[in-house]
Design a protein around this motif. Structure first.
Motif, PDB file in Angstrom:
ATOM      1  N   ASN A   1     -11.010  -3.755   1.555  1.00 13.73           N
ATOM      2  CA  ASN A   1      -9.923  -4.043   2.479  1.00 13.73           C
ATOM      3  C   ASN A   1     -10.325  -3.839   3.934  1.00 13.73           C
ATOM      4  OD1 ASN A   1      -7.296  -4.824   3.178  1.00 13.73           O
ATOM      5  ND2 ASN A   1      -6.557  -2.713   3.175  1.00 13.73           N
TER       6      ASN A   1
ATOM      7  N   SER B   1       0.831  -1.199   0.000  1.00 19.17           N
ATOM      8  CA  SER B   1       0.000   0.000   0.000  1.00 19.17           C
ATOM      9  C   SER B   1       0.871   1.258   0.000  1.00 19.17           C
ATOM     10  CB  SER B   1      -0.934   0.009   1.216  1.00 19.17           C
ATOM     11  OG  SER B   1      -0.186   0.043   2.426  1.00 19.17           O
ATOM     12  N   SER B   2       0.305   2.372  -0.443  1.00 21.16           N
ATOM     13  CA  SER B   2       1.068   3.614  -0.553  1.00 21.16           C
ATOM     14  C   SER B   2       1.612   4.079   0.789  1.00 21.16           C
ATOM     15  CB  SER B   2       0.198   4.716  -1.162  1.00 21.16           C
ATOM     16  OG  SER B   2      -0.120   4.414  -2.500  1.00 21.16           O
TER      17      SER B   2
ATOM     18  N   ILE C   1      -3.216  -3.250  -4.696  1.00 19.72           N
ATOM     19  CA  ILE C   1      -3.961  -2.519  -3.689  1.00 19.72           C
ATOM     20  C   ILE C   1      -4.066  -1.079  -4.156  1.00 19.72           C
ATOM     21  CG2 ILE C   1      -1.903  -2.132  -2.265  1.00 19.72           C
ATOM     22  CD1 ILE C   1      -3.849  -2.296   0.199  1.00 19.72           C
ATOM     23  N   SER C   2      -5.266  -0.507  -4.076  1.00 22.31           N
ATOM     24  CA  SER C   2      -5.486   0.845  -4.575  1.00 22.31           C
ATOM     25  C   SER C   2      -4.652   1.859  -3.804  1.00 22.31           C
ATOM     26  CB  SER C   2      -6.974   1.204  -4.480  1.00 22.31           C
ATOM     27  OG  SER C   2      -7.412   1.149  -3.127  1.00 22.31           O
TER      28      SER C   2
ATOM     29  N   VAL D   1      -8.590  -4.132  -2.617  1.00 27.59           N
ATOM     30  CA  VAL D   1      -7.606  -5.143  -3.005  1.00 27.59           C
ATOM     31  C   VAL D   1      -8.162  -5.888  -4.209  1.00 27.59           C
ATOM     32  CG1 VAL D   1      -6.442  -7.281  -2.322  1.00 27.59           C
ATOM     33  CG2 VAL D   1      -6.688  -5.400  -0.677  1.00 27.59           C
TER      34      VAL D   1
ATOM     35  N   GLY E   1      -5.630   2.458  -0.396  1.00 27.51           N
ATOM     36  CA  GLY E   1      -5.604   1.291   0.479  1.00 27.51           C
ATOM     37  C   GLY E   1      -6.955   0.672   0.761  1.00 27.51           C
TER      38      GLY E   1
ATOM     39  N   ASN F   1      -6.948   5.521  -9.373  1.00 29.76           N
ATOM     40  CA  ASN F   1      -7.826   4.382  -9.046  1.00 29.76           C
ATOM     41  C   ASN F   1      -8.993   4.215 -10.015  1.00 29.76           C
ATOM     42  OD1 ASN F   1      -6.319   3.814  -6.716  1.00 29.76           O
ATOM     43  ND2 ASN F   1      -7.583   5.147  -5.451  1.00 29.76           N
TER      44      ASN F   1
END
Length: 341
Positions: free
Chosen positions: A253, A191-192, A232-233, A239, A236, A278
């Motif tokens: 998620n 994740s970011s 994963i976007s 998924v 977050g 996204n």
């Protein structure tokens, strides 16, 4: 003394002039490339690279969008400059085994690839092995996927030994081991914010892990085939996975519940990535297609671009959402850059 001083002054001026000449040449190349990007339409071929003699297994694009790195079954690593298509010629030692995965650090300074059970680190543009910790002896079996955390502090590795590991990207120390899959771990994503690690396995499950303590947040089932890709976007919240059965699934998620699913390719999904906003998922398929699915439009149907002969083994997207990079497997052996938005 005056003569010697004068010679050194002249030499320095020549060097300064040459540096400035090279800088101006790069500016001109960038201008021409940016004009090409601006006028191209979605799906248009921007560049094709054919320097590898066997199937390309993975690709990555630098954060600044100027370079592409690829690794292949011919044991080679290549770095290409996008604005003129030049293949850089750094050492990037070829190995005696196929290379499956490559990653570029977020500051564009380090290239890493997986060779057998090791992670190898190089200066990105010179190709020289990194002086400090050039190699991590990471796993007991083949490494299948590596990814840097978004801040560049950590690198994660997945392996056929059924584990994922988290390493300090600078000193090579092991920070966390994620164990629990019952089959080879084929694909990972981070994740970011670095809080969540997502892994997909040959055991048909997706796991979401908490990176701070290595615990499992979710075990996600429903793919019903070997996992080939996970995403994963950026926020977050979502998924997604793709599998050899050609189906993609999306999970919340927060709850671990399935949101939606779609059959993307009857021949199987090989890879996937998501746009930074996204809005769209991009898939690679075993039948040579790059497939785009707009997530922001209800009931939208995928757009399909037939780009490769044979399997698309890897897809990546530039940070500014202007280019899609795809890799072709055995029988194709190409890296293709396509206009996205």
């Amino acid at each position: 003394c005056g003569l010697i001083y004068g010679w050194f002054w002249w030499r320095d001026q020549q060097q300064i002039a040459r540096i400035e000449e090279l800088r101006q040449m790069d500016i001109a190349r960038d201008k021409k490339w940016n004009q090409k990007l601006a006028t191209a339409i979605a799906g248009e071929n921007l560049a094709t690279f054919s320097g590898q003699t066997s199937g390309v297994s993975d690709v990555a694009i630098s954060i600044d969008g100027k370079y592409i790195a690829s690794v292949a079954n011919d044991n080679s690593t290549k770095v290409w400059r996008l604005n003129d298509g030049i293949l850089l010629q750094p050492p990037y030692f070829d190995y005696s085994s196929a290379l499956l995965t490559v990653a570029i650090s977020p500051d564009d300074k380090i290239l890493a690839h997986g060779s057998l059970n090791k992670i190898n680190f190089y200066n990105f543009l010179t190709g020289e092995p990194r002086t400090a910790v050039p190699t991590i002896d990471a796993h007991l079996d083949w490494i299948t996927s590596i990814v840097f955390s978004k801040d560049g502090k950590y690198i994660f590795s997945a392996s056929n030994d059924k584990s994922v590991k988290m390493w300090d990207a600078n000193d090579g120390s092991l920070k966390q081991t994620f164990a629990g899959h019952n089959g080879a771990v084929m694909t990972i994503a981070i994740s970011s914010d670095g809080r969540f690690l997502v892994s997909g396995s040959a055991d048909s499950s997706v796991r979401v892990w908490n990176t701070n303590d290595g615990t499992v947040k979710h075990i996600l089932k429903g793919q019903e085939s070997i996992l080939t890709s996970v995403v994963i976007s950026a926020d977050g919240k979502i998924v997604s996975s793709g599998g050899e059965n050609g189906k993609t699934l999306f999970w919340d998620n927060a709850t671990g519940k399935v949101i939606s699913s779609m059959m993307i390719s009857s021949n199987g999904i090989t890879s996937q990535t998501i746009s930074s906003d996204n809005a769209e998922m991009i898939y690679g398929s075993s039948d040579g297609e790059v497939v785009l699915w707009n997530l922001s439009v209800a009931n939208s149907q995928p757009t399909r671009w037939k780009l490769h002969q044979g399997s698309v083994t890897s897809v990546a997207i530039s940070g500014n959402n202007t280019m899609i990079i795809s890799a072709g497997g055995d029988g194709d052996n190409k890296v293709i850059v396509t206009k996205y938005k």
